[in-house]
Scaffold this motif. Structure first.
Motif, PDB file in Angstrom:
ATOM      1  N   ASP A 223       0.841  -1.192   0.000  1.00 58.80           N
ATOM      2  CA  ASP A 223       0.000   0.000   0.000  1.00 58.80           C
ATOM      3  C   ASP A 223       0.878   1.245   0.000  1.00 58.80           C
ATOM      4  O   ASP A 223       1.944   1.264   0.631  1.00 58.80           O
ATOM      5  N   VAL A 224       0.420   2.275  -0.698  1.00 59.81           N
ATOM      6  CA  VAL A 224       1.235   3.481  -0.884  1.00 59.81           C
ATOM      7  C   VAL A 224       1.690   4.066   0.448  1.00 59.81           C
ATOM      8  O   VAL A 224       2.843   4.496   0.584  1.00 59.81           O
ATOM      9  N   ASP A 225       0.802   4.062   1.438  1.00 57.45           N
ATOM     10  CA  ASP A 225       1.165   4.664   2.731  1.00 57.45           C
ATOM     11  C   ASP A 225       2.189   3.839   3.506  1.00 57.45           C
ATOM     12  O   ASP A 225       2.668   4.259   4.567  1.00 57.45           O
ATOM     13  N   LYS A 226       2.535   2.656   2.982  1.00 62.27           N
ATOM     14  CA  LYS A 226       3.547   1.810   3.633  1.00 62.27           C
ATOM     15  C   LYS A 226       4.807   1.663   2.783  1.00 62.27           C
ATOM     16  O   LYS A 226       5.744   0.968   3.171  1.00 62.27           O
ATOM     17  N   LEU A 227       4.837   2.312   1.627  1.00 59.69           N
ATOM     18  CA  LEU A 227       5.983   2.159   0.735  1.00 59.69           C
ATOM     19  C   LEU A 227       7.286   2.647   1.364  1.00 59.69           C
ATOM     20  O   LEU A 227       8.363   2.129   1.052  1.00 59.69           O
ATOM     21  N   HIS A 228       7.193   3.627   2.266  1.00 60.43           N
ATOM     22  CA  HIS A 228       8.425   4.124   2.905  1.00 60.43           C
ATOM     23  C   HIS A 228       9.108   3.026   3.710  1.00 60.43           C
ATOM     24  O   HIS A 228      10.332   2.996   3.823  1.00 60.43           O
TER      25      HIS A 228
END
Length: 342
Positions: A223-228
């Motif tokens: 998920d984009v919000d977990k890509l970091h």
């Protein structure tokens, strides 16, 4: 205030009501220029507004389409919508835009709402979670077109990028600049969304074609919000990549944000290539390389086909997959042997 009617316009212009009706429906075959001018002037003088509801009932058409976008935050989506609106406006059609927010339940509600409003057709960026509903529209010969995503087993026209070629060209671009340690980041593959799957496939095919190593640690999908988190894991490897492909605009934003927070210089320490329509790529300093989608052409062609299906509902037009090629917008990228390593 008394409502101005078609009869009032006809009386003011000195023509029959049927002639005014023909003018409003743009049937000018047997209408002289002087007659058209008199009707136009009468409409302007009286402030006449056609009764769209009455016309829809008579024509059994609302001259309205619905557009259901999977995620309106993508710049690609907004550009496609703009092109659809432009094409529909040129053809006197109205557009209702809905954002499904990548949620099949929300998508289903919007489809049912638009059907209830009797819109003449839909352009959908499908979530893939409403197979029965998609099939029912096909069975009813309802005019519908998909954008960006293929739903296996559903016989509907699709307009999308040649995604495998886009990531293939991204790898080629990096390899030509001397990179062999190339990674890729993409939003979650869990729901098997077409562009994400195809771009990963193209990435792997390109590595094999150019004889480059495939490192599983260099591929992050979440998920984009977990890509970091995935990026942190990737750049904590003993030998991190020197180049990175961001598979869409939101992924690219996360890459740029992570690099800034981690003190990684782009492009001197990390070469970055994006796939998608990314407005900030050209103003980023130094500018980023992206493989852009022809969003306006895709939206225009999708709308044109939908309007053709609406206008000629009796014609058998076999659905097809319509592929479009990406365009490289090249930014600054030094050769790998000039780069600083971690």
């Amino acid at each position: 205030m008394k409502r101005v009617t078609m009869v009032d316009v006809a009386k003011s212009a000195g023509v029959s009501k049927s002639t005014v009706s023909q003018y409003l429906n743009k049937r000018f075959d047997y209408m002289g220029e002087e007659t058209k001018l008199r009707i136009e002037q009468a409409i302007e003088k009286l402030g006449y507004q056609p009764n769209i509801v009455a016309r829809s009932l008579k024509q059994k058409r609302t001259s309205t389409i619905g557009v259901i976008v999977a995620n309106i935050l993508h710049s690609f989506s907004t550009q496609v919508i703009r092109a659809i609106e432009d094409t529909c406006r040129d053809n006197d059609f109205h557009v209702i835009v809905c954002n499904a927010d990548d949620d099949p339940v929300t998508e289903e509600k919007y489809i049912q709402m638009l059907l209830a409003k009797q819109v003449d057709g839909m352009i959908i960026f499908p979530t893939g979670g409403n197979l029965n509903l998609y099939h029912s529209m096909v069975q009813r010969n309802y005019s519908v077109v998909f954008v960006d995503r293929i739903i296996e087993g559903v016989n509907i026209d699709v307009f999308l990028l040649d995604n495998e070629n886009a990531s293939y060209l991204a790898v080629k671009h990096l390899a030509e600049h001397g990179h062999s340690r190339i990674g890729i980041v993409t939003p979650s593959l869990e729901r098997k969304i077409t562009p994400r799957i195809e771009r990963i496939n193209g990435f792997k095919l390109a590595l094999n074609k150019f004889g480059l190593p495939l490192e599983t640690g260099y591929i992050k999908s979440m998920d984009v919000d977990k890509l970091h988190v995935g990026l942190k894991e990737m750049f904590s490897l003993p030998v991190p990549p020197t180049a990175l492909i961001a598979s869409n605009d939101l992924s690219l934003y996360e890459v740029v944000k992570f690099a800034k927070e981690s003190g990684i210089q782009i492009p001197s320490q990390l070469a970055v290539v994006g796939i998608d329509n990314v407005p900030f790529a050209t103003v980023f300093e130094p500018s980023l390389s992206v493989f852009a989608q022809p969003a306006f052409e895709m939206g225009n062609k999708a709308a044109e086909l939908l309007l053709k299906r609406i206008e000629h509902s009796d014609l058998v037009i076999e659905p097809q997959i319509h592929r479009f090629q990406p365009t490289l917008l090249a930014g600054k990228m030094p050769k790998n042997d000039n780069m600083l390593f971690f």
